[in-house]
Design a protein around this motif. Sequence first.
Motif, PDB file in Angstrom:
ATOM      1  N   ILE A  21      -3.708   9.443  -9.760  1.00  0.00           N
ATOM      2  CA  ILE A  21      -4.455  10.686  -9.919  1.00  0.00           C
ATOM      3  C   ILE A  21      -5.934  10.352  -9.752  1.00  0.00           C
ATOM      4  O   ILE A  21      -6.439   9.446 -10.416  1.00  0.00           O
ATOM      5  N   GLN A  22      -6.599  11.077  -8.875  1.00  0.00           N
ATOM      6  CA  GLN A  22      -8.012  10.830  -8.585  1.00  0.00           C
ATOM      7  C   GLN A  22      -8.865  11.947  -9.177  1.00  0.00           C
ATOM      8  O   GLN A  22      -8.472  13.110  -9.135  1.00  0.00           O
ATOM      9  N   PHE A  23     -10.019  11.569  -9.682  1.00  0.00           N
ATOM     10  CA  PHE A  23     -11.009  12.562 -10.093  1.00  0.00           C
ATOM     11  C   PHE A  23     -12.386  11.935  -9.996  1.00  0.00           C
ATOM     12  O   PHE A  23     -12.534  10.716  -9.958  1.00  0.00           O
ATOM     13  N   SER A  24     -13.394  12.778  -9.923  1.00  0.00           N
ATOM     14  CA  SER A  24     -14.760  12.263  -9.783  1.00  0.00           C
ATOM     15  C   SER A  24     -15.587  12.629 -11.005  1.00  0.00           C
ATOM     16  O   SER A  24     -15.302  13.609 -11.701  1.00  0.00           O
ATOM     17  N   VAL A  25     -16.601  11.791 -11.257  1.00  0.00           N
ATOM     18  CA  VAL A  25     -17.491  11.957 -12.402  1.00  0.00           C
ATOM     19  C   VAL A  25     -18.909  11.691 -11.908  1.00  0.00           C
ATOM     20  O   VAL A  25     -19.121  10.846 -11.034  1.00  0.00           O
ATOM     21  N   ASN A 125       4.202   8.567 -23.586  1.00  0.00           N
ATOM     22  CA  ASN A 125       5.430   9.348 -23.436  1.00  0.00           C
ATOM     23  C   ASN A 125       5.470   9.915 -22.031  1.00  0.00           C
ATOM     24  O   ASN A 125       4.483  10.483 -21.561  1.00  0.00           O
ATOM     25  N   GLU A 126       6.618   9.759 -21.401  1.00  0.00           N
ATOM     26  CA  GLU A 126       6.765  10.268 -20.043  1.00  0.00           C
ATOM     27  C   GLU A 126       8.175  10.796 -19.879  1.00  0.00           C
ATOM     28  O   GLU A 126       9.145  10.119 -20.222  1.00  0.00           O
ATOM     29  N   LYS A 127       8.272  12.013 -19.396  1.00  0.00           N
ATOM     30  CA  LYS A 127       9.578  12.616 -19.152  1.00  0.00           C
ATOM     31  C   LYS A 127       9.455  13.528 -17.948  1.00  0.00           C
ATOM     32  O   LYS A 127       8.611  14.430 -17.927  1.00  0.00           O
ATOM     33  N   ASN A 128      10.297  13.253 -16.947  1.00  0.00           N
ATOM     34  CA  ASN A 128      10.250  13.994 -15.690  1.00  0.00           C
ATOM     35  C   ASN A 128       8.835  13.943 -15.124  1.00  0.00           C
ATOM     36  O   ASN A 128       8.325  12.872 -14.892  1.00  0.00           O
ATOM     37  N   ASN A 129       8.194  15.074 -14.964  1.00  0.00           N
ATOM     38  CA  ASN A 129       6.843  15.111 -14.387  1.00  0.00           C
ATOM     39  C   ASN A 129       5.753  15.270 -15.435  1.00  0.00           C
ATOM     40  O   ASN A 129       4.593  15.524 -15.092  1.00  0.00           O
ATOM     41  N   LEU A 130       6.096  15.151 -16.716  1.00  0.00           N
ATOM     42  CA  LEU A 130       5.132  15.296 -17.800  1.00  0.00           C
ATOM     43  C   LEU A 130       4.735  13.925 -18.336  1.00  0.00           C
ATOM     44  O   LEU A 130       5.578  13.051 -18.500  1.00  0.00           O
ATOM     45  N   PHE A 131       3.454  13.757 -18.639  1.00  0.00           N
ATOM     46  CA  PHE A 131       2.931  12.470 -19.102  1.00  0.00           C
ATOM     47  C   PHE A 131       1.944  12.719 -20.233  1.00  0.00           C
ATOM     48  O   PHE A 131       1.144  13.663 -20.189  1.00  0.00           O
ATOM     49  N   GLU A 132       1.985  11.834 -21.241  1.00  0.00           N
ATOM     50  CA  GLU A 132       1.019  11.892 -22.337  1.00  0.00           C
ATOM     51  C   GLU A 132       0.709  10.473 -22.800  1.00  0.00           C
ATOM     52  O   GLU A 132       1.615   9.666 -22.992  1.00  0.00           O
ATOM     53  N   LEU A 133      -0.572  10.174 -22.948  1.00  0.00           N
ATOM     54  CA  LEU A 133      -1.030   8.890 -23.470  1.00  0.00           C
ATOM     55  C   LEU A 133      -1.937   9.180 -24.656  1.00  0.00           C
ATOM     56  O   LEU A 133      -2.861   9.992 -24.552  1.00  0.00           O
ATOM     57  N   ASN A 134      -1.645   8.538 -25.795  1.00  0.00           N
ATOM     58  CA  ASN A 134      -2.463   8.683 -27.001  1.00  0.00           C
ATOM     59  C   ASN A 134      -3.040   7.331 -27.371  1.00  0.00           C
ATOM     60  O   ASN A 134      -2.312   6.342 -27.487  1.00  0.00           O
ATOM     61  N   PHE A 135      -4.354   7.313 -27.571  1.00  0.00           N
ATOM     62  CA  PHE A 135      -5.086   6.103 -27.939  1.00  0.00           C
ATOM     63  C   PHE A 135      -6.043   6.482 -29.061  1.00  0.00           C
ATOM     64  O   PHE A 135      -7.121   7.031 -28.823  1.00  0.00           O
ATOM     65  N   ASP A 137      -7.768   8.692 -31.491  1.00  0.00           N
ATOM     66  CA  ASP A 137      -7.976  10.140 -31.466  1.00  0.00           C
ATOM     67  C   ASP A 137      -8.209  10.672 -30.044  1.00  0.00           C
ATOM     68  O   ASP A 137      -8.512  11.835 -29.855  1.00  0.00           O
ATOM     69  N   LYS A 138      -8.032   9.817 -29.040  1.00  0.00           N
ATOM     70  CA  LYS A 138      -8.203  10.228 -27.649  1.00  0.00           C
ATOM     71  C   LYS A 138      -6.832  10.351 -26.983  1.00  0.00           C
ATOM     72  O   LYS A 138      -5.891   9.668 -27.347  1.00  0.00           O
ATOM     73  N   TYR A 139      -6.750  11.225 -26.012  1.00  0.00           N
ATOM     74  CA  TYR A 139      -5.478  11.403 -25.318  1.00  0.00           C
ATOM     75  C   TYR A 139      -5.728  11.952 -23.922  1.00  0.00           C
ATOM     76  O   TYR A 139      -6.798  12.474 -23.616  1.00  0.00           O
ATOM     77  N   ILE A 140      -4.713  11.811 -23.087  1.00  0.00           N
ATOM     78  CA  ILE A 140      -4.686  12.463 -21.783  1.00  0.00           C
ATOM     79  C   ILE A 140      -3.271  12.954 -21.568  1.00  0.00           C
ATOM     80  O   ILE A 140      -2.307  12.288 -21.946  1.00  0.00           O
ATOM     81  N   ARG A 141      -3.161  14.144 -21.005  1.00  0.00           N
ATOM     82  CA  ARG A 141      -1.871  14.725 -20.665  1.00  0.00           C
ATOM     83  C   ARG A 141      -1.957  15.268 -19.248  1.00  0.00           C
ATOM     84  O   ARG A 141      -2.987  15.811 -18.857  1.00  0.00           O
ATOM     85  N   TYR A 142      -0.865  15.125 -18.529  1.00  0.00           N
ATOM     86  CA  TYR A 142      -0.818  15.767 -17.218  1.00  0.00           C
ATOM     87  C   TYR A 142       0.615  16.082 -16.849  1.00  0.00           C
ATOM     88  O   TYR A 142       1.554  15.533 -17.408  1.00  0.00           O
ATOM     89  N   ALA A 143       0.745  16.990 -15.907  1.00  0.00           N
ATOM     90  CA  ALA A 143       2.036  17.342 -15.323  1.00  0.00           C
ATOM     91  C   ALA A 143       1.855  17.316 -13.814  1.00  0.00           C
ATOM     92  O   ALA A 143       0.873  17.837 -13.293  1.00  0.00           O
TER      93      ALA A 143
END
Length: 173
Positions: A21-25, A125-135, A137-143
């Motif tokens: 996954i690409q994004f710019s900052v 946690n990853e299931k099918n096309n859903l993803f979640e990472l917890n570190f 109090d920070k997290y990222i989720r995507y589908a």
Amino acid sequence: MNWLKRIPMDYYGELHDVKLIQFSVELDELRPMLPAELNIRDFNGRGLISMVNVQLKKMHPSFLHSSMGFNYQHVAFRLLLEDAPYNEDHNNKGIYFLKSFTTKPLVVHSGNLMTDYQLNTAKINEKNNLFELNFGDKYIRYAIGVGKPSERKDWLKKEIKAIDRAYSVLAPE
């Protein structure tokens, strides 16, 4: 313990189920995260981060056989660098690991002794096309959608495909 990171060692393994996954900052936001010796690739005033989520299998140092390898899920935020002057073909090929994650504390501990990939233990946690990472109090989720993207970015594919090295800057001992 930086001397362990200075040992020239290649690692081999297999990449499975790669998601990128690409994004710019904005460059000003990224500069404090990067050692002064490294230069961020400038894409119209923005830096490009690639988040890779990959299953690494049979990972091993080059001096061991793959049967001695280990497996783990690796999630990393990688910043594209300006490193053309250091390459024979004068193409940009480098990245800097802003932060990396896995669920395996042993990989984190040994990886941080031997590399500068900035590994951290996280809940993933990853299931099918859903993803979640917890570190903490920070997290990222995507589908990830199942359809094709509405716009092709062939220039981006070319830039990412060229990546073949990671940089770090170690303090003198």
